[in-house]
Design a protein around this motif. Structure first.
Motif, PDB file in Angstrom:
ATOM      1  N   MET A   1      -0.626   2.026  15.680  1.00  0.00           N
ATOM      2  CA  MET A   1      -0.223   3.229  14.952  1.00  0.00           C
ATOM      3  C   MET A   1       0.767   4.033  15.782  1.00  0.00           C
ATOM      4  O   MET A   1       0.600   4.195  16.990  1.00  0.00           O
ATOM      5  CB  MET A   1      -1.442   4.107  14.658  1.00  0.00           C
ATOM      6  N   SER A   2       1.809   4.540  15.124  1.00  0.00           N
ATOM      7  CA  SER A   2       2.762   5.431  15.781  1.00  0.00           C
ATOM      8  C   SER A   2       2.928   6.678  14.925  1.00  0.00           C
ATOM      9  O   SER A   2       2.774   6.618  13.704  1.00  0.00           O
ATOM     10  CB  SER A   2       4.113   4.735  15.972  1.00  0.00           C
ATOM     11  N   ALA A   3       3.234   7.804  15.558  1.00  0.00           N
ATOM     12  CA  ALA A   3       3.340   9.069  14.824  1.00  0.00           C
ATOM     13  C   ALA A   3       4.515   9.872  15.350  1.00  0.00           C
ATOM     14  O   ALA A   3       4.797   9.887  16.550  1.00  0.00           O
ATOM     15  CB  ALA A   3       2.053   9.873  14.955  1.00  0.00           C
ATOM     16  N   THR A   4       5.189  10.546  14.411  1.00  0.00           N
ATOM     17  CA  THR A   4       6.313  11.426  14.746  1.00  0.00           C
ATOM     18  C   THR A   4       6.073  12.779  14.096  1.00  0.00           C
ATOM     19  O   THR A   4       5.767  12.854  12.907  1.00  0.00           O
ATOM     20  CB  THR A   4       7.639  10.844  14.242  1.00  0.00           C
TER      21      THR A   4
ATOM     22  N   ALA B   1       0.798  -3.652   9.697  1.00  0.00           N
ATOM     23  CA  ALA B   1       0.555  -4.447   8.492  1.00  0.00           C
ATOM     24  C   ALA B   1      -0.833  -5.075   8.494  1.00  0.00           C
ATOM     25  O   ALA B   1      -1.478  -5.179   7.440  1.00  0.00           O
ATOM     26  CB  ALA B   1       1.628  -5.520   8.359  1.00  0.00           C
ATOM     27  N   ALA B   2      -1.293  -5.510   9.672  1.00  0.00           N
ATOM     28  CA  ALA B   2      -2.602  -6.162   9.730  1.00  0.00           C
ATOM     29  C   ALA B   2      -3.713  -5.213   9.275  1.00  0.00           C
ATOM     30  O   ALA B   2      -4.613  -5.610   8.525  1.00  0.00           O
ATOM     31  CB  ALA B   2      -2.869  -6.658  11.153  1.00  0.00           C
ATOM     32  N   GLU B   3      -3.642  -3.964   9.705  1.00  0.00           N
ATOM     33  CA  GLU B   3      -4.660  -3.002   9.298  1.00  0.00           C
ATOM     34  C   GLU B   3      -4.537  -2.670   7.815  1.00  0.00           C
ATOM     35  O   GLU B   3      -5.545  -2.467   7.123  1.00  0.00           O
ATOM     36  CB  GLU B   3      -4.540  -1.732  10.128  1.00  0.00           C
TER      37      GLU B   3
ATOM     38  N   SER C   1      -1.087  17.512   3.084  1.00  0.00           N
ATOM     39  CA  SER C   1      -0.451  17.375   1.770  1.00  0.00           C
ATOM     40  C   SER C   1       0.521  16.202   1.859  1.00  0.00           C
ATOM     41  O   SER C   1       1.532  16.270   2.558  1.00  0.00           O
ATOM     42  CB  SER C   1       0.299  18.659   1.398  1.00  0.00           C
ATOM     43  N   LEU C   2       0.199  15.117   1.161  1.00  0.00           N
ATOM     44  CA  LEU C   2       0.988  13.879   1.271  1.00  0.00           C
ATOM     45  C   LEU C   2       2.316  14.049   0.543  1.00  0.00           C
ATOM     46  O   LEU C   2       2.357  14.326  -0.649  1.00  0.00           O
ATOM     47  CB  LEU C   2       0.189  12.714   0.665  1.00  0.00           C
ATOM     48  N   GLU C   3       3.415  13.900   1.268  1.00  0.00           N
ATOM     49  CA  GLU C   3       4.734  14.043   0.657  1.00  0.00           C
ATOM     50  C   GLU C   3       5.499  12.723   0.609  1.00  0.00           C
ATOM     51  O   GLU C   3       6.504  12.621  -0.094  1.00  0.00           O
ATOM     52  CB  GLU C   3       5.557  15.079   1.414  1.00  0.00           C
ATOM     53  N   LYS C   4       5.039  11.709   1.355  1.00  0.00           N
ATOM     54  CA  LYS C   4       5.725  10.421   1.345  1.00  0.00           C
ATOM     55  C   LYS C   4       4.703   9.323   1.604  1.00  0.00           C
ATOM     56  O   LYS C   4       3.817   9.473   2.443  1.00  0.00           O
ATOM     57  CB  LYS C   4       6.808  10.394   2.432  1.00  0.00           C
ATOM     58  N   LEU C   5       4.831   8.215   0.866  1.00  0.00           N
ATOM     59  CA  LEU C   5       3.927   7.095   1.054  1.00  0.00           C
ATOM     60  C   LEU C   5       4.637   5.793   0.716  1.00  0.00           C
ATOM     61  O   LEU C   5       5.086   5.592  -0.411  1.00  0.00           O
ATOM     62  CB  LEU C   5       2.681   7.247   0.172  1.00  0.00           C
ATOM     63  N   ASP C   6       4.771   4.919   1.703  1.00  0.00           N
ATOM     64  CA  ASP C   6       5.266   3.556   1.508  1.00  0.00           C
ATOM     65  C   ASP C   6       4.111   2.629   1.823  1.00  0.00           C
ATOM     66  O   ASP C   6       3.731   2.448   2.994  1.00  0.00           O
ATOM     67  CB  ASP C   6       6.448   3.257   2.444  1.00  0.00           C
ATOM     68  N   LEU C   7       3.547   2.038   0.784  1.00  0.00           N
ATOM     69  CA  LEU C   7       2.325   1.241   0.949  1.00  0.00           C
ATOM     70  C   LEU C   7       2.432  -0.051   0.158  1.00  0.00           C
ATOM     71  O   LEU C   7       2.597  -0.031  -1.070  1.00  0.00           O
ATOM     72  CB  LEU C   7       1.109   2.047   0.481  1.00  0.00           C
ATOM     73  N   LYS C   8       2.361  -1.154   0.884  1.00  0.00           N
ATOM     74  CA  LYS C   8       2.416  -2.476   0.252  1.00  0.00           C
ATOM     75  C   LYS C   8       1.612  -3.438   1.101  1.00  0.00           C
ATOM     76  O   LYS C   8       1.729  -3.463   2.331  1.00  0.00           O
ATOM     77  CB  LYS C   8       3.874  -2.956   0.138  1.00  0.00           C
ATOM     78  N   GLU C   9       0.785  -4.234   0.447  1.00  0.00           N
ATOM     79  CA  GLU C   9      -0.060  -5.174   1.161  1.00  0.00           C
ATOM     80  C   GLU C   9       0.801  -6.174   1.933  1.00  0.00           C
ATOM     81  O   GLU C   9       1.786  -6.705   1.418  1.00  0.00           O
ATOM     82  CB  GLU C   9      -0.967  -5.924   0.181  1.00  0.00           C
TER      83      GLU C   9
ATOM     84  N   ALA D   1       2.545  -5.421   4.642  1.00  0.00           N
ATOM     85  CA  ALA D   1       3.647  -4.756   5.342  1.00  0.00           C
ATOM     86  C   ALA D   1       3.145  -3.475   5.999  1.00  0.00           C
ATOM     87  O   ALA D   1       2.078  -2.956   5.640  1.00  0.00           O
ATOM     88  CB  ALA D   1       4.778  -4.431   4.362  1.00  0.00           C
ATOM     89  N   ASP D   2       3.906  -3.015   6.996  1.00  0.00           N
ATOM     90  CA  ASP D   2       3.544  -1.750   7.624  1.00  0.00           C
ATOM     91  C   ASP D   2       3.529  -0.633   6.562  1.00  0.00           C
ATOM     92  O   ASP D   2       4.412  -0.579   5.697  1.00  0.00           O
ATOM     93  CB  ASP D   2       4.562  -1.381   8.708  1.00  0.00           C
ATOM     94  N   ALA D   3       2.532   0.238   6.664  1.00  0.00           N
ATOM     95  CA  ALA D   3       2.465   1.400   5.764  1.00  0.00           C
ATOM     96  C   ALA D   3       3.004   2.622   6.496  1.00  0.00           C
ATOM     97  O   ALA D   3       2.778   2.790   7.703  1.00  0.00           O
ATOM     98  CB  ALA D   3       1.025   1.643   5.319  1.00  0.00           C
ATOM     99  N   VAL D   4       3.741   3.459   5.754  1.00  0.00           N
ATOM    100  CA  VAL D   4       4.284   4.698   6.320  1.00  0.00           C
ATOM    101  C   VAL D   4       3.910   5.859   5.402  1.00  0.00           C
ATOM    102  O   VAL D   4       4.176   5.793   4.201  1.00  0.00           O
ATOM    103  CB  VAL D   4       5.817   4.624   6.471  1.00  0.00           C
ATOM    104  N   PHE D   5       3.245   6.852   5.966  1.00  0.00           N
ATOM    105  CA  PHE D   5       2.991   8.050   5.166  1.00  0.00           C
ATOM    106  C   PHE D   5       3.403   9.281   5.977  1.00  0.00           C
ATOM    107  O   PHE D   5       3.369   9.287   7.210  1.00  0.00           O
ATOM    108  CB  PHE D   5       1.525   8.147   4.731  1.00  0.00           C
ATOM    109  N   ARG D   6       3.810  10.314   5.227  1.00  0.00           N
ATOM    110  CA  ARG D   6       4.209  11.578   5.847  1.00  0.00           C
ATOM    111  C   ARG D   6       3.410  12.688   5.179  1.00  0.00           C
ATOM    112  O   ARG D   6       3.431  12.816   3.946  1.00  0.00           O
ATOM    113  CB  ARG D   6       5.701  11.818   5.676  1.00  0.00           C
ATOM    114  N   ALA D   7       2.710  13.473   5.973  1.00  0.00           N
ATOM    115  CA  ALA D   7       1.824  14.515   5.451  1.00  0.00           C
ATOM    116  C   ALA D   7       2.173  15.860   6.079  1.00  0.00           C
ATOM    117  O   ALA D   7       2.359  15.962   7.294  1.00  0.00           O
ATOM    118  CB  ALA D   7       0.365  14.179   5.734  1.00  0.00           C
TER     119      ALA D   7
END
Length: 537
Positions: free
Chosen positions: A1-4, A21-23, A91-99, A101-107
């Motif tokens: 996991m990485s965070a910015t 992606a594995a997680e 408050s979730l403002e962005k979500l890239d989620l696909k089985e 692949a790496d998931a990216v969310f911005r809250a």
């Protein structure tokens, strides 16, 4: 996991998290495994539907559950590792989620403000206090005398000037429908045409008569018209106002004579004047400090404060027999917005001052406050059991916050230069009137912008007070350590000067001009009412 970490504002941040992606795939598998036995798909036995069928038919639900699990698992840790301490739900403002692949969310989330303390040790303040002179004491005594008035039945008497008559009245204006008024109480004044018609009537007597309103009557609807009256006198009483003497003093309590009563009245008035002056002084102190220390406050905390106001106002209108659903809650929240922002700012500022001065409240002081409450309210419960009950409900920590606030204000007054100004009756009434105008949004200077008429609040509909339910809540994440108290605090009340209420908002119960401006420290849990601003470390 990485965070910015992204800085949207001093109190509003966002963290962007990348999950391997594995997680992501493992989480999809867990969600599908849990949902499979619970769903029914035609042609397949429970729990035996193929995975592709489940993924297609319940894609939205599976996607939502996976996203929720990933955010709950990683948000708090990612935000803290990135250097932020959230005080609100994300408050979730962005979500890239696909089985696969790496998931990216911005809250987005709120953080506590950084408060730079002003120079609070050199304040110059004026304590405005009502002077209690002999005329004030006499005025209060006369009020006591009038309130002690007895209304005695008049036996076999007739209506006359000065008597109190209770009547049923039916009035039929010319050209209008008749109206009936039951149990109308009148203090008879024979110089009034209507009262003059009643003079001489006895109890249970009825009379019919007609009166004509003058052409220049203030009521344009009735001006120049004749009104037919049917009146029945149901009760007749005389007023007996006691004389202001030693006997009256004894009737008012354990007073030996009138002089003793006067002394007690003067003492009560002076104590009330002192409380009122201190309340105004505290409000002035807060205004001075807030003006000198501008900082942004978290909008989630403001929302919670508005929720408190709505809860209190809903209870108030219910006690008045009104339906809270008919209140324009959107307008009311807008009306109280500046109050809420001020209350939250005051809480953070008081908290910072208390921390800087290492102001604490000994447990013995809390116990003494609880014992005093028990004595005043005749609580028969054992002290330890009663205190444990208060702690369970959060009231004990609220008491601690209130006592700490008292100490903070006391400390501020020891370092401030305070001049006392005694106001006579005229000057004090002028001060109260000025506060009333400011509260009502009435311009008091040439360039004041008073009121809200003509703005976006007009024409809004009332509706369900759904917003009374908690808004964006303050929450405590894992290992929460953001310098914000996790203890219940008191609710603030309105500040001394307020803007005008929207036309469709009923008048609030308390009169802010008579109260100290109160503040609470930032807190999320439901809190009981108290009498002072709360500031806790």
């Amino acid at each position: 996991m990485s965070a910015t970490l992204h800085h949207n504002s001093p109190t509003r941040k966002a963290v962007e998290v990348t999950v391997p992606a594995a997680e992501v795939s493992a989480t999809f598998n867990d969600v599908v495994a849990k949902i499979a036995p619970k769903v029914r798909i035609p042609g397949f036995r429970p729990g035996k539907a193929p995975r592709p069928v489940l993924m297609q038919k319940y894609a939205r639900e599976i996607q939502s559950d996976v996203a929720q699990q990933l955010v709950e698992k990683h948000f708090w840790k990612a935000a803290q590792e990135a250097g932020a301490l959230p005080i609100s739900h994300p408050s979730l403002e962005k979500l890239d989620l696909k089985e696969g692949a790496d998931a990216v969310f911005r809250a987005q989330f709120d953080v506590a403000p950084e408060v730079t303390l002003p120079d609070y040790k050199t304040m110059a303040l004026t304590k405005k206090k009502r002077a209690i002179d002999e005329a004030t004491v006499q005025e209060h005594l006369e009020g006591l005398r009038q309130r002690a008035t007895k209304f005695l039945p008049v036996e076999d008497g007739a209506v006359a000037t000065g008597l109190i008559a209770t009547c049923d009245i039916r009035v039929k204006p010319q050209g209008l429908k008749a109206q009936t008024y039951q149990d109308q109480v009148l203090e008879i004044d024979a110089t009034r045409p209507f009262d003059a018609e009643l003079v001489g009537m006895k109890v249970d007597e009825k009379k019919t008569f007609t009166l004509t309103h003058p052409d220049d009557d203030a009521n344009k609807v009735l001006a120049g018209k004749s009104l037919a009256y049917d009146v029945q006198v149901k009760d007749l009483r005389t007023k007996e106002v006691p004389e202001l003497n030693d006997e009256f003093a004894k009737d008012m309590g354990a007073f030996e004579n009138l002089e003793a009563l006067k002394a007690a009245v003067r003492k009560d008035l002076e104590e009330a004047a002192e409380r009122d002056a201190v309340a105004r002084l505290h409000a002035t102190m807060l205004d001075t400090l807030l003006d000198a220390a501008p900082f942004e406050v978290p909008r989630s905390m403001v929302g919670l404060q508005l929720d408190d106001y709505c809860q209190e106002f809903a209870q108030h209108v219910s006690r008045q027999g009104m339906d809270p659903k008919k209140v324009n809650w959107q307008a009311y929240r807008q009306y109280r917005l500046s109050d809420a922002e001020r209350a939250v700012r005051s809480g953070y500022l008081l908290q910072a001052i208390g921390n800087a001065e290492s102001i604490e409240v000994p447990e013995a002081d809390i116990d003494a406050e609880i014992r005093q409450f028990m004595a005043e309210n005749q609580v028969q419960q054992p002290f330890d059991a009663f205190k444990a009950e208060l702690e369970k409900r959060g009231n004990a920590t609220e008491i601690k916050g209130r006592l700490r606030t008292d100490r903070i204000f006391d400390h501020l007054l020891t370092t401030a230069k305070v001049a006392e100004e005694l106001l006579d009756k005229a000057a004090f009434e002028a001060l109260v009137e000025l506060e009333r105008k400011r509260e009502a949004g009435i311009p008091v200077n040439r360039f004041d912008a008073g009121g809200l008429e003509g703005g976006d609040l007009e024409g809004q509909e009332g509706g369900e007070p759904a917003i009374v339910a908690p808004a964006t809540e303050h929450v405590h994440g894992p290992d929460c350590d953001h310098g914000h108290d996790h203890e219940a605090e008191e609710k603030p009340v309105k500040k001394v000067a307020k803007k005008a209420a929207p036309k469709d908002v009923p008048e609030a119960e308390e009169k802010p001009a008579k109260k100290a401006a109160k503040a609470k420290e930032p807190e999320a849990e439901e809190k009981p009412k108290t009498k002072k601003p709360a500031a806790k470390k």
